[in-house]
Design an enzyme around this catalytic site. Structure first.
Site, PDB file in Angstrom:
ATOM      1  N   SER A   1     -45.411 -25.779  -1.899  1.00  0.00           N
ATOM      2  CA  SER A   1     -45.700 -26.741  -0.825  1.00  0.00           C
ATOM      3  C   SER A   1     -46.469 -27.956  -1.330  1.00  0.00           C
ATOM      4  O   SER A   1     -46.140 -29.104  -1.031  1.00  0.00           O
ATOM      5  CB  SER A   1     -46.478 -26.059   0.301  1.00  0.00           C
ATOM      6  OG  SER A   1     -47.721 -25.546  -0.170  1.00  0.00           O
TER       7      SER A   1
ATOM      8  N   ASN B   1     -49.620 -22.425  -3.467  1.00  0.00           N
ATOM      9  CA  ASN B   1     -49.207 -21.761  -4.700  1.00  0.00           C
ATOM     10  C   ASN B   1     -49.255 -22.623  -5.953  1.00  0.00           C
ATOM     11  O   ASN B   1     -48.939 -22.141  -7.038  1.00  0.00           O
ATOM     12  CB  ASN B   1     -47.805 -21.182  -4.537  1.00  0.00           C
ATOM     13  CG  ASN B   1     -47.808 -19.948  -3.660  1.00  0.00           C
ATOM     14  OD1 ASN B   1     -48.782 -19.214  -3.619  1.00  0.00           O
ATOM     15  ND2 ASN B   1     -46.722 -19.728  -2.941  1.00  0.00           N
TER      16      ASN B   1
ATOM     17  N   GLU C   1     -56.021 -16.936  -5.661  1.00  0.00           N
ATOM     18  CA  GLU C   1     -55.232 -15.711  -5.522  1.00  0.00           C
ATOM     19  C   GLU C   1     -54.716 -15.288  -6.891  1.00  0.00           C
ATOM     20  O   GLU C   1     -54.618 -14.112  -7.211  1.00  0.00           O
ATOM     21  CB  GLU C   1     -54.066 -15.971  -4.573  1.00  0.00           C
ATOM     22  CG  GLU C   1     -53.160 -14.781  -4.321  1.00  0.00           C
ATOM     23  CD  GLU C   1     -51.998 -15.153  -3.426  1.00  0.00           C
ATOM     24  OE1 GLU C   1     -52.004 -14.740  -2.252  1.00  0.00           O
ATOM     25  OE2 GLU C   1     -51.090 -15.860  -3.891  1.00  0.00           O
TER      26      GLU C   1
ATOM     27  N   ARG D   1     -39.526  -8.988  -1.168  1.00  0.00           N
ATOM     28  CA  ARG D   1     -40.423  -9.146  -0.023  1.00  0.00           C
ATOM     29  C   ARG D   1     -40.563  -7.811   0.719  1.00  0.00           C
ATOM     30  O   ARG D   1     -39.788  -6.889   0.508  1.00  0.00           O
ATOM     31  CB  ARG D   1     -39.894 -10.219   0.949  1.00  0.00           C
ATOM     32  CG  ARG D   1     -39.957 -11.640   0.394  1.00  0.00           C
ATOM     33  CD  ARG D   1     -41.393 -12.088   0.180  1.00  0.00           C
ATOM     34  NE  ARG D   1     -41.511 -13.446  -0.351  1.00  0.00           N
ATOM     35  CZ  ARG D   1     -41.649 -13.759  -1.631  1.00  0.00           C
ATOM     36  NH1 ARG D   1     -41.636 -12.801  -2.544  1.00  0.00           N
ATOM     37  NH2 ARG D   1     -41.782 -15.013  -2.013  1.00  0.00           N
TER      38      ARG D   1
ATOM     39  N   ASP E   1     -52.620 -12.283   6.022  1.00  0.00           N
ATOM     40  CA  ASP E   1     -51.595 -12.745   5.087  1.00  0.00           C
ATOM     41  C   ASP E   1     -50.258 -12.917   5.805  1.00  0.00           C
ATOM     42  O   ASP E   1     -49.507 -13.867   5.555  1.00  0.00           O
ATOM     43  CB  ASP E   1     -51.467 -11.734   3.942  1.00  0.00           C
ATOM     44  CG  ASP E   1     -50.543 -12.216   2.837  1.00  0.00           C
ATOM     45  OD1 ASP E   1     -50.560 -13.427   2.539  1.00  0.00           O
ATOM     46  OD2 ASP E   1     -49.807 -11.391   2.271  1.00  0.00           O
TER      47      ASP E   1
ATOM     48  N   HIS F   1     -39.285 -23.537  -5.155  1.00  0.00           N
ATOM     49  CA  HIS F   1     -39.896 -22.227  -5.388  1.00  0.00           C
ATOM     50  C   HIS F   1     -39.457 -21.729  -6.760  1.00  0.00           C
ATOM     51  O   HIS F   1     -39.770 -22.359  -7.763  1.00  0.00           O
ATOM     52  CB  HIS F   1     -39.508 -21.268  -4.258  1.00  0.00           C
ATOM     53  CG  HIS F   1     -40.417 -20.095  -4.096  1.00  0.00           C
ATOM     54  ND1 HIS F   1     -40.446 -19.052  -4.986  1.00  0.00           N
ATOM     55  CD2 HIS F   1     -41.334 -19.788  -3.149  1.00  0.00           C
ATOM     56  CE1 HIS F   1     -41.335 -18.149  -4.597  1.00  0.00           C
ATOM     57  NE2 HIS F   1     -41.894 -18.568  -3.486  1.00  0.00           N
TER      58      HIS F   1
ATOM     59  N   TRP G   1     -35.863 -14.925   4.591  1.00  0.00           N
ATOM     60  CA  TRP G   1     -37.145 -15.305   3.999  1.00  0.00           C
ATOM     61  C   TRP G   1     -37.327 -16.820   4.091  1.00  0.00           C
ATOM     62  O   TRP G   1     -38.362 -17.303   4.521  1.00  0.00           O
ATOM     63  CB  TRP G   1     -37.203 -14.860   2.540  1.00  0.00           C
ATOM     64  CG  TRP G   1     -38.317 -15.502   1.784  1.00  0.00           C
ATOM     65  CD1 TRP G   1     -39.649 -15.203   1.887  1.00  0.00           C
ATOM     66  CD2 TRP G   1     -38.230 -16.581   0.850  1.00  0.00           C
ATOM     67  NE1 TRP G   1     -40.393 -16.032   1.065  1.00  0.00           N
ATOM     68  CE2 TRP G   1     -39.543 -16.883   0.415  1.00  0.00           C
ATOM     69  CE3 TRP G   1     -37.161 -17.315   0.331  1.00  0.00           C
ATOM     70  CZ2 TRP G   1     -39.806 -17.893  -0.506  1.00  0.00           C
ATOM     71  CZ3 TRP G   1     -37.424 -18.312  -0.590  1.00  0.00           C
ATOM     72  CH2 TRP G   1     -38.744 -18.587  -1.000  1.00  0.00           C
TER      73      TRP G   1
END
Length: 630
Positions: free
Chosen positions: A436, A63, A127, A248, A351, A388, A217
């Site tokens: 990450s 990400n 993405e 989610r 995914d 995050h 999550w």
């Protein structure tokens, strides 16, 4: 004190605590400096590194990739994005430092064997602006293998749960913990310690109950150890009021990022209305942040939650519509159309299979075919995760070239306000959206800085043996409590003399959920509810001294609850202190439901004093280091 618990002492130069992406990045970097300067580096992980941390199950995308060399974006672009998404509250120096180093971590991953998607020209498949698609089921296995190879198996201790920091003269000089497999108590003595033990789950009541209890999550084994360790060391903490509430796929917490960014899907309410459009006027209530593109994650949550509260739920991801739209270009060519549809269907399942297998199982169990029907999405319970879309963590020094001359710098990058204690990943605050790859990069940054500290402050302070014995006794006390009182009642799970870890966890989660803005009250709280929570917290903390464990496994659960309790208390103190609502969608102060830029455009920081056992909560300024315009 049971006599069959052996004490094992390990002396090292640098102690890395954790096994996730931050710790793996730290291990690779520290190994390089250790070889160059003759240092000993030791890593301690609660779990097993190949599947440890938030990426343990796998991941479908990286990400954070800035693309500096390709000219895709600049460091300033990323600072603007992060600061906007956090409603103006982030550390420019820390975010920029990660942005300028993260691409090299991604290139390392590819070199080590991680499959990154490539297009026909051989370029990375994006993405979104910052995200790269990967085949990432073995992402963590690959990264951990590189870390283990660099550090050497003989320097790695797995299945050891760290309970407390070792302190001497105001300095962190190591840590203690216990094996969750053997009757061994570990004492790690170090010249510098790097905390990278992940964020916190389980503070709030999970939405999954019964057979799904504990399904979350964020990984359920991340239980607040980073926050506990840094707080107990006396480090200044920051943004403890900032929790993250992800939207989610419902019940199994499958990722939605690929659907929004790669598949260009819409989310709607049960009436088919796109709440991002029908609720657009609500964004005007949140100042300049409501006009930012992309819209901050918490505001996107907020708009959807307004629909749910009005009875327009549930919310749906229009997967069938997205797949049909992407395949439209091939209509008229039946063979190409079928091929494209099959490809999109495979990508949809991959995914989940890359990172949330339970969601694929749930889809299969409920006959959901994404190309044919929509799938329900929902807000999860709150988490504390600064890598995050959250910011809670230790207040750390920035890099000298960006931060010198400001209150953001005190000698060594990534060092907390406690000498010799460094933090990375979810342990460090105010540098979110590193994910990450950025967490791995930050681990490298922190390790290099810690090695520099050791070279320049090459002193090992010893803690008194009596103190070590007291810590050992405290660690194993829950076993003694259980043995002493287990026969008092006919059922050892119901006993007035102790409380078992699961019972304690349920009590903590109920308190936080009902009074401090959990999912069941739509993340709402007010002064009265927070005051009631504070009253109940006094009793909870008293009873935490009576936690009991029948074996080592339950002893682990006892200490996990002790750790998450500290994260919970720090959050309660911070949301009580910040008298505004800055992150609707993550939480709302119903008694102060608006943004207050004049008084609260600042960090909320706090500190627990190990000498006095007292808390202080205070403001720190937000320093704008880049010419960022919203």
């Amino acid at each position: 004190m049971p006599m069959n618990f052996e004490t094992v002492e390990v002396t090292t130069d640098l102690l890395i605590i954790g096994g996730g992406m931050g710790a793996c990045g730290a291990a690779v970097e520290a190994a390089h400096w250790a070889k160059k300067h003759g240092l000993k580096v030791t890593l301690v992980d609660k779990a097993s590194m190949p599947r440890s941390g938030a990426v343990g199950m796998g991941l479908s995308a990286i990400n954070l990739y800035v693309g500096l060399a390709e000219g895709r974006a600049t460091v300033q672009d990323y600072v603007r994005y992060v600061k906007g998404d956090m409603m103006g509250i982030s550390r420019d120096d820390l975010v920029a430092n990660i942005a300028r180093h993260v691409d090299s971590s991604v290139h390392m991953f590819e070199k080590w064997g991680l499959p990154l998607w490539k297009d026909e020209e051989g370029n990375y498949v994006h993405e979104g602006k910052w995200q790269l698609m990967i085949s990432g089921e073995s992402y963590k296995v690959i990264v951990a293998e590189a870390a283990k190879t660099a550090l050497g198996e003989e320097n790695i201790y797995e299945r050891v749960f760290i309970t407390e920091p070792l302190l001497k003269d105001g300095k962190c000089v190591g840590a203690v913990g216990f094996s969750v497999r053997e009757n061994k108590f570990y004492v790690f003595k170090a010249k510098a310690t790097l905390c990278a033990m992940g964020g916190t789950v389980g503070v709030f009541k999970p939405k999954s109950t019964g057979e799904g209890a504990g399904r979350s999550w964020y990984p359920p084994f991340s239980t607040g150890s980073s926050a506990y360790f840094t707080m107990k060391a006396g480090a200044e903490m920051s943004s403890q009021e900032v929790r993250f509430v992800p939207i989610r796929f419902k019940d199994a917490y499958g990722p939605v990022g690929a659907w929004f960014l790669l598949f260009k899907s819409r989310a709607t309410n049960a009436l088919g209305e796109n709440y991002m459009e029908t609720r657009a006027d609500e964004l005007k209530n949140w100042g300049v942040y409501g006009s930012i593109k992309p819209i901050p994650a918490n505001l996107r949550n907020h708009l959807g939650l307004l629909d749910v509260q009005e009875g327009k739920g549930p919310l749906f991801m229009r997967t069938e519509e997205a797949i049909a739209n992407l395949a439209k270009a091939y209509e008229g060519d039946d063979k190409a159309f079928k091929k494209k549809m099959k490809s999109l269907e495979n990508e949809a399942w991959e995914d989940f299979l890359d990172m949330t297998i339970a969601q694929a199982l749930l889809w299969a169990a409920t006959n959901v075919q994404p190309e044919e029907r929509s799938s329900e999405i929902a807000a999860a319970e709150p988490y504390f995760i600064s890598s995050h879309s959250g910011s809670s963590g230790a207040w750390i020094s920035g890099p000298e070239d960006l931060s010198a001359g400001t209150d953001y710098f005190w000698g060594y990058a990534s060092m907390t306000t406690v000498p010799a204690l460094f933090a990375a990943g979810d342990a460090s605050g105010n540098c979110p959206h590193k994910f990450s790859s950025g967490t791995h990069a930050e681990g490298r940054i922190a390790a290099k800085s810690a090695c520099k500290y050791i070279i320049e402050n090459n002193t090992l302070l010893e803690v008194d043996a009596k103190v070590i014995e007291e810590m050992k006794a405290m660690t194993y006390k829950p076993l003694e409590v259980y043995e002493q009182y287990k026969d008092f009642s006919t059922d050892p799970t119901v006993n007035p003399n102790y409380i078992l870890p699961k019972q304690f966890m349920f009590r903590l989660q109920k308190l936080m959920d009902e009074y401090v803005g959990g999912a069941n009250v739509y993340f709402c709280m007010n002064k009265a509810s927070l005051e009631r929570a504070s009253e109940l917290f006094v009793f909870l903390k008293e009873d935490s001294e009576k936690l009991a464990a029948k074996d080592i496994y339950e002893l682990l659960r006892v200490w996990e609850n002790k750790h998450r309790m500290w994260q919970a208390e720090s959050h309660l103190r911070a949301v009580s202190f910040r008298e505004e609502t800055r992150w609707p969608g993550y939480y709302i102060r119903t008694d102060i439901p608006a943004l207050d830029e004049e008084n609260w455009h600042c960090f909320v920081n706090m500190k627990w004093d190990p000498e006095t056992n007292e808390w202080s909560v205070f403001k720190r300024p937000v320093i704008d280091m880049f010419d960022v315009k919203f």
